[in-house]
Every structure is written in structure tokens, then in C-alpha cells.
Design a protein around this motif. Structure first.
Motif, PDB file in Angstrom:
ATOM      1  N   ALA A   2       1.318   0.560  -2.578  1.00 25.78           N
ATOM      2  CA  ALA A   2       0.822   1.861  -3.027  1.00 25.78           C
ATOM      3  C   ALA A   2       1.913   2.921  -2.918  1.00 25.78           C
ATOM      4  N   LEU A   3       2.657   2.896  -1.825  1.00 25.47           N
ATOM      5  CA  LEU A   3       3.760   3.841  -1.643  1.00 25.47           C
ATOM      6  C   LEU A   3       4.808   3.675  -2.733  1.00 25.47           C
ATOM      7  N   ASP A   4       5.135   2.431  -3.050  1.00 24.87           N
ATOM      8  CA  ASP A   4       6.134   2.169  -4.088  1.00 24.87           C
ATOM      9  C   ASP A   4       5.676   2.678  -5.452  1.00 24.87           C
ATOM     10  N   LEU A  30      -6.404   1.763  -2.777  1.00 21.44           N
ATOM     11  CA  LEU A  30      -6.242   1.177  -1.449  1.00 21.44           C
ATOM     12  C   LEU A  30      -7.548   0.586  -0.934  1.00 21.44           C
ATOM     13  N   GLY A  31      -8.597   1.395  -0.871  1.00 19.61           N
ATOM     14  CA  GLY A  31      -9.883   0.880  -0.445  1.00 19.61           C
ATOM     15  C   GLY A  31      -9.887   0.322   0.966  1.00 19.61           C
ATOM     16  N   GLY A  77      -5.341  -1.085  10.956  1.00 21.07           N
ATOM     17  CA  GLY A  77      -5.998  -2.370  10.771  1.00 21.07           C
ATOM     18  C   GLY A  77      -5.999  -2.855   9.344  1.00 21.07           C
ATOM     19  N   GLY A  78      -5.504  -2.042   8.435  1.00 20.96           N
ATOM     20  CA  GLY A  78      -5.457  -2.435   7.030  1.00 20.96           C
ATOM     21  C   GLY A  78      -4.254  -3.312   6.721  1.00 20.96           C
ATOM     22  N   ASP A  79      -4.207  -3.772   5.496  1.00 16.12           N
ATOM     23  CA  ASP A  79      -3.121  -4.634   5.017  1.00 16.12           C
ATOM     24  C   ASP A  79      -1.877  -3.780   4.768  1.00 16.12           C
ATOM     25  N   LEU A  80      -0.849  -3.967   5.576  1.00 10.87           N
ATOM     26  CA  LEU A  80       0.357  -3.147   5.456  1.00 10.87           C
ATOM     27  C   LEU A  80       1.068  -3.384   4.131  1.00 10.87           C
ATOM     28  N   ALA A  81       1.052  -4.603   3.646  1.00 10.20           N
ATOM     29  CA  ALA A  81       1.702  -4.901   2.367  1.00 10.20           C
ATOM     30  C   ALA A  81       1.063  -4.097   1.236  1.00 10.20           C
ATOM     31  N   LYS A  82      -0.253  -3.943   1.296  1.00  8.96           N
ATOM     32  CA  LYS A  82      -0.957  -3.153   0.287  1.00  8.96           C
ATOM     33  C   LYS A  82      -0.556  -1.685   0.384  1.00  8.96           C
TER      34      LYS A  82
END
Length: 255
Positions: free
Chosen positions: A106-108, A91-92, A97-102
Motif C-alpha cells: 500500500a505504501l509503494d 488495506l482492510g 498484527g496485520g500483514d506487513l507485506a500488505k
């Protein structure tokens, strides 16, 4: 000797799993997104160990990719006797405020894929009366380290529950909970780990050897190295407010 399916097989712990399993004379199904790396690895394993290495290109962040691997796990042709759910997703970033798509990717990869593939593998293995599922979690499951810790906590708890359900079937489930391990994962994900002391790191070869030995013993939770076993024991009895305080300090938060 049986066939093992390894996700995330082209790099990191997955690559080490592939080599150690091949050395132990297991045929392999290698799963990752990079077809070129997988094909090169398959040829190397076949030449060096004399095993059959099947390439299965799949993106576990997609339903199509997960379903393709699940279908292979249910197949009766060269049935899979060991599933290694190893694929990870760095994730990094902070959640807020992070990229929700990322975050969703990761969850997937680290939760949904583990769920679906464990279901497919366990069902087929129980029908045959033998097999093992090895899910890669982390010592981070005991920390308050954002969504990565949450994903790994889910993997650990899910695997323990699966082990309970599988008792007496001839099929086992093991959660591997390593600490920091020297692989190319951190560099590929652009994570700066230069400030971490060398004593905190484990060797991938040792982690994988211990994991496979614990699978053979039917152990439910595998934590390589005495220092991480001690850390895990301490974290389980540490008040959660202390664990959260450590998490806040790592993020540089004041509250």
C-alpha cells in the motif's frame, strides 16, 4: 487536445477519469495490472470517443512497474499533458498484527509511486512549459484512520508543496480529496460498508467532473461536494484529541 495518463484506470475513479477524459477528446495512456481489462477498455474508448488509448500494464507496487510508467511520462513521443495518480490499495486490516507485506504494498502504490511519477511528469512538463498533475488523496487525510489516512495525508501535503514549487512554470498540481464514493473499490477489497448511510456517499461521475474542472482552474486542493467541504473545514479546526477519539471508536478500542 493532449494526452492524459491515468493510473488505476481499469476500475473505480480511474475508469471514470478515463471515460470523461476520452469524452473531452484527450488521448489516453491507461495504466493498471490487469492487461485484459485495460485492453477491453482501450477498445471501448477508441470506438466510442475516437481517441487513441494506449495500454501500459504495470504493477505500481514494484520498482519495475513504477519505472516503466515514469519512462513513459518522460517520453517526448505523444507527450503526457495530464498525469492522474489515482491507483489505490485497500488495506482492510489494523496495523498492529496485520500483514506487513500488505502495508508495504500500500505504501509503494499510494506514496512511492505518486512521488516517482510526479517527479517524472513534472520534470517533463516544466521543460515544455505546460501540464498538470492530479494526485488522488482523500478527506481521510484529515482523520486518524490508520496507515490509509497517513498515506493520503502525505499525498495532500506533498501535492501542496509541489504546487508551490511549480508556481510560474505553466504546470499545476492538484490534490483531489473526495469523501466516500460509489465505486467497485470497496467490494474488490472485501470492505464492508453496508452500515454507512447513503448521504455519506458521492457519485464517481460527479467527483471526477469536479476534479477535472478544478484542474482546469489551477486549484491546488479539490474537495467535491459542499458537505465534504464543510466536514474538511470542521476537521481542520477540531482538536486532534477529538479526531483520535473518533478513530479509536471506529476501531472499537477502549484506550
Amino acid at each position: 487536445m493532449g494526452t492524459a495518463l491515468v493510473t488505476g484506470a481499469s476500475a473505480g475513479l480511474g475508469l471514470e477519469f478515463a471515460w470523461q477524459l476520452a469524452t473531452a477528446r484527450h488521448d489516453l495512456v491507461l495504466v493498471a495490472r490487469d492487461a485484459e481489462r485495460l485492453t477491453r477498455l482501450a477498445r471501448q474508448l477508441e470506438a466510442a470517443a475516437g481517441v487513441h488509448a494506449e495500454v501500459l500494464v504495470a504493477d505500481l507496487a514494484t520498482r519495475e512497474g513504477v519505472d516503466r510508467v515514469a519512462e513513459r511520462l518522460r517520453s517526448d513521443e505523444r507527450p503526457v499533458g495530464l498525469l492522474v495518480n489515482n491507483a489505490g490499495h485497500g488495506l482492510g486490516q489494523r496495523f498492529v498484527g496485520g500483514d506487513l507485506a500488505k502495508e508495504e504494498q500500500a505504501l509503494d502504490v499510494m506514496v512511492r509511486a505518486v512521488l516517482v511519477l510526479s517527479h517524472a511528469a513534472a520534470g517533463a512538463m516544466v521543460a515544455r512549459g505546460r501540464g498538470a498533475v492530479l494526485n488522488v488523496a482523500s478527506v481521510a487525510a484529515l482523520l486518524a484512520g490508520g496507515t490509509y489516512s497517513a498515506h493520503k495525508a502525505w499525498v495532500r501535503t506533498f501535492t501542496e508543496g509541489l504546487a508551490v514549487e511549480l508556481a510560474g512554470t505553466g504546470v499545476t498540481a492538484t490534490a483531489l480529496c473526495p469523501g466516500l464514493t460509489h465505486t467497485e473499490f470497496h467490494a474488490r477489497e472485501g470492505l464492508d460498508v453496508s452500515s454507512l448511510p447513503e448521504v455519506a456517499w458521492l457519485d464517481a461521475e460527479d467527483v471526477v467532473a469536479r476534479a477535472l474542472a478544478d484542474v482546469r482552474r489551477g486549484l491546488v486542493v479539490s474537495t467535491p461536494s459542499l458537505r465534504y467541504q464543510a466536514l474538511s473545514a470542521a476537521l481542520r479546526v477540531t482538536p486532534r484529541w477529538v479526531v483520535r477519539a473518533v478513530g479509536r471508536r471506529r476501531l472499537g478500542l477502549r484506550r
